[in-house]
Write an enzyme that holds these catalytic residues in place. Structure first.
Site, PDB file in Angstrom:
ATOM      1  N   PRO A 103       0.848  -1.193   0.000  1.00 18.08           N
ATOM      2  CA  PRO A 103       0.000   0.000   0.000  1.00 18.08           C
ATOM      3  C   PRO A 103       0.886   1.246   0.000  1.00 18.08           C
ATOM      4  CG  PRO A 103       0.041  -1.019   2.192  1.00 18.08           C
ATOM      5  CD  PRO A 103       0.833  -1.914   1.278  1.00 18.08           C
ATOM      6  N   GLY A 105       1.804   5.201   0.868  1.00 17.08           N
ATOM      7  CA  GLY A 105       1.514   6.170   1.929  1.00 17.08           C
ATOM      8  C   GLY A 105       1.065   5.504   3.219  1.00 17.08           C
ATOM      9  N   ALA A 106       1.590   4.319   3.505  1.00 20.12           N
ATOM     10  CA  ALA A 106       1.123   3.584   4.680  1.00 20.12           C
ATOM     11  C   ALA A 106       2.252   3.263   5.655  1.00 20.12           C
ATOM     12  CB  ALA A 106       0.434   2.292   4.241  1.00 20.12           C
ATOM     13  N   GLY A 107       3.437   3.797   5.396  1.00 21.72           N
ATOM     14  CA  GLY A 107       4.544   3.566   6.329  1.00 21.72           C
ATOM     15  C   GLY A 107       5.311   2.294   6.065  1.00 21.72           C
ATOM     16  N   LEU A 108       5.065   1.653   4.904  1.00 19.52           N
ATOM     17  CA  LEU A 108       5.791   0.417   4.595  1.00 19.52           C
ATOM     18  C   LEU A 108       6.886   0.647   3.554  1.00 19.52           C
ATOM     19  CD1 LEU A 108       2.890  -2.227   4.574  1.00 19.52           C
ATOM     20  CD2 LEU A 108       4.359  -1.483   6.471  1.00 19.52           C
ATOM     21  N   GLY A 109       7.194   1.919   3.314  1.00 14.39           N
ATOM     22  CA  GLY A 109       8.319   2.236   2.428  1.00 14.39           C
ATOM     23  C   GLY A 109       8.037   1.950   0.963  1.00 14.39           C
ATOM     24  N   ALA A 113      10.712   1.423  -2.123  1.00 13.01           N
ATOM     25  CA  ALA A 113      10.762   0.112  -2.771  1.00 13.01           C
ATOM     26  C   ALA A 113      10.655   0.264  -4.288  1.00 13.01           C
ATOM     27  CB  ALA A 113       9.643  -0.781  -2.237  1.00 13.01           C
ATOM     28  N   ASP A 154      14.598   3.841   4.614  1.00 13.12           N
ATOM     29  CA  ASP A 154      13.719   3.004   3.784  1.00 13.12           C
ATOM     30  C   ASP A 154      14.493   2.406   2.619  1.00 13.12           C
ATOM     31  OD1 ASP A 154      11.782   3.932   5.464  1.00 13.12           O
ATOM     32  OD2 ASP A 154      10.452   4.706   3.910  1.00 13.12           O
TER      33      ASP A 154
HETATM   34  O1  PMV Z   1       6.387   6.394   6.316  1.00 13.05           O
HETATM   35  P1  PMV Z   1       7.622   5.842   5.772  1.00 13.05           P
HETATM   36  O2  PMV Z   1       7.567   4.432   5.422  1.00 13.05           O
HETATM   37  O3  PMV Z   1       8.142   6.653   4.612  1.00 13.05           O
HETATM   38  O4  PMV Z   1       8.720   5.910   6.946  1.00 13.05           O
HETATM   39  C1  PMV Z   1       9.663   6.911   6.991  1.00 13.05           C
HETATM   40  C2  PMV Z   1      10.426   6.950   8.272  1.00 13.05           C
HETATM   41  C3  PMV Z   1      10.687   8.348   8.814  1.00 13.05           C
HETATM   42  O5  PMV Z   1      11.684   8.205   9.803  1.00 13.05           O
HETATM   43  C4  PMV Z   1       9.432   8.929   9.437  1.00 13.05           C
HETATM   44  C5  PMV Z   1      11.178   9.309   7.738  1.00 13.05           C
HETATM   45  C6  PMV Z   1      12.565   9.033   7.228  1.00 13.05           C
HETATM   46  O6  PMV Z   1      12.904   9.613   6.176  1.00 13.05           O
HETATM   47  O7  PMV Z   1      13.323   8.307   7.863  1.00 13.05           O
END
Ligand code: PMV
Length: 321
Positions: A103, A105-109, A113, A154
């Site tokens: 997904p 914009g969900a924090g999984l990079g 990727a 990431d």
């Molecule tokens: O939300 P993501 O998966 O892009 O996580 C980024 C992690 C952060 O520390 C919030 C931002 C970064 O650039 O490290």
């Protein structure tokens, strides 16, 4: 033979969860991240013009130095594609197809990727051989288009896989695992922008540097303990570190009520620790389970709060040697 050359022109960029230290990594602290098997597979062939297709999003873009024009997602992709192609001047045209199984914009990079997979595929087309660390570095041109001031965590874990300790400006360290980490990832389905969340935390830091630095330092200490826990197979310790990290993320206003409820459900179902992962303010949470059977029970508990949780095993063999 045809199959072989096809295989050579395919590259994978993994998704990730941050186990400890998100946001602190933007400000020079270390973070602990784990690569997952879900990610982005990019295939490349020579074409008549540079073209990037992203499925299942149904997007097709040509590189553009411009961020403006077209739908926002398309313009950003076109700009990011141009940014990575800049590193291959005068190269033949490339047609890249990215199959995305994460997904956005969900924090999984997800964006990292895609960047890692696209750079890996272009390297194969142009017969460029480099280390996963160098691919991660090259894909930062892509990530900067999406996130402005990304730490690079990431991209590093996407290219290297396994568990890594990342600190800006230092070599990425692969962390040996004494045993598998059984992680359960739940998606709140609340959209969140990493760029905005990083800006919010940076604004908190500008307003009260001492208070925020104290929290970043506490996360740095948790990262150190977490690394030892991984190396020793002390899952209970890693879980406690994740739980403490969650309280710091709460202080930094990154835990939404739904993510909080998902983490609580995971802990009630036996998780050793649970926290928001990535930028927060929405997106995903991650819970640590004792083993595969426990992970399945936790997955079901999270699903009852918000759907589409999945189990990800990070095996010792996945860490770079
Ligand atoms: O939300 P993501 O998966 O892009 O996580 C980024 C992690 C952060 O520390 C919030 C931002 C970064 O650039 O490290």
């Amino acid at each position: 033979m045809a199959e072989k050359s096809q295989a050579q022109r395919t590259a994978f960029g993994g998704g990730k969860v941050i186990l400890l230290g998100e946001h602190g990594v933007v400000h020079g602290r270390p973070g602990l991240a784990a690569g997952i098997r879900r990610g982005v597979m990019a295939t490349v062939e020579a074409g008549e013009r540079h073209l990037l297709e992203c499925e299942p999003w149904g997007l097709k873009v040509e590189p553009s130095p411009d961020r403006e024009g077209g739908a926002r997602g398309e313009a950003t992709l076109a700009h990011a594609f141009a940014a990575v192609l800049d590193a291959y001047p005068d190269s033949p045209k490339a047609h890249v197809r990215a199959q995305i199984d994460l997904p956005g914009g969900a924090g999984l990079g997800c964006s990292a990727a895609i960047g890692v997979a696209v750079v890996g595929a272009l390297d194969r087309l142009y017969a460029q051989v480099r280390s996963p660390e160098a691919v991660a570095e090259a894909s930062m041109a892509w990530e900067r288009v999406f996130h402005g001031n990304p730490s690079g965590i990431d991209n590093a874990v996407s290219a290297m896989g396994g568990v890594v300790v990342f600190r800006r400006g230092e070599e990425v360290r692969a962390v040996p695992l004494a045993r598998s980490l059984w992680l359960v990832v739940g998606n709140s389905e609340q959209p969140s922008s990493t760029k905005d969340m990083v800006a919010n935390v940076t604004a908190l830091h500008t307003a009260d540097a001492a208070w925020v630095d104290q929290r970043f330092d506490a996360m740095a200490a948790l990262t150190e303990r977490g690394e030892v826990a991984c190396a020793q197979g002390d899952l209970a310790l890693l879980g406690r570190c994740m739980a403490e990290n969650q309280e710091i993320l709460r202080d930094l206003e990154l835990v939404t009520p739904r993510l909080d409820a998902m983490c609580r459900a995971a802990v009630s179902a036996g998780a050793l620790g649970a926290k928001v992962t990535g930028a927060g303010g929405g997106g995903c949470m991650v819970a640590l389970a004792e083993d595969e059977a426990a992970a399945e029970i936790i997955r079901q508990a999270i699903d009852r709060v918000a759907g589409s949780a999945f189990v990800a095993e990070v095996a010792p063999s996945m860490t770079a040697q």
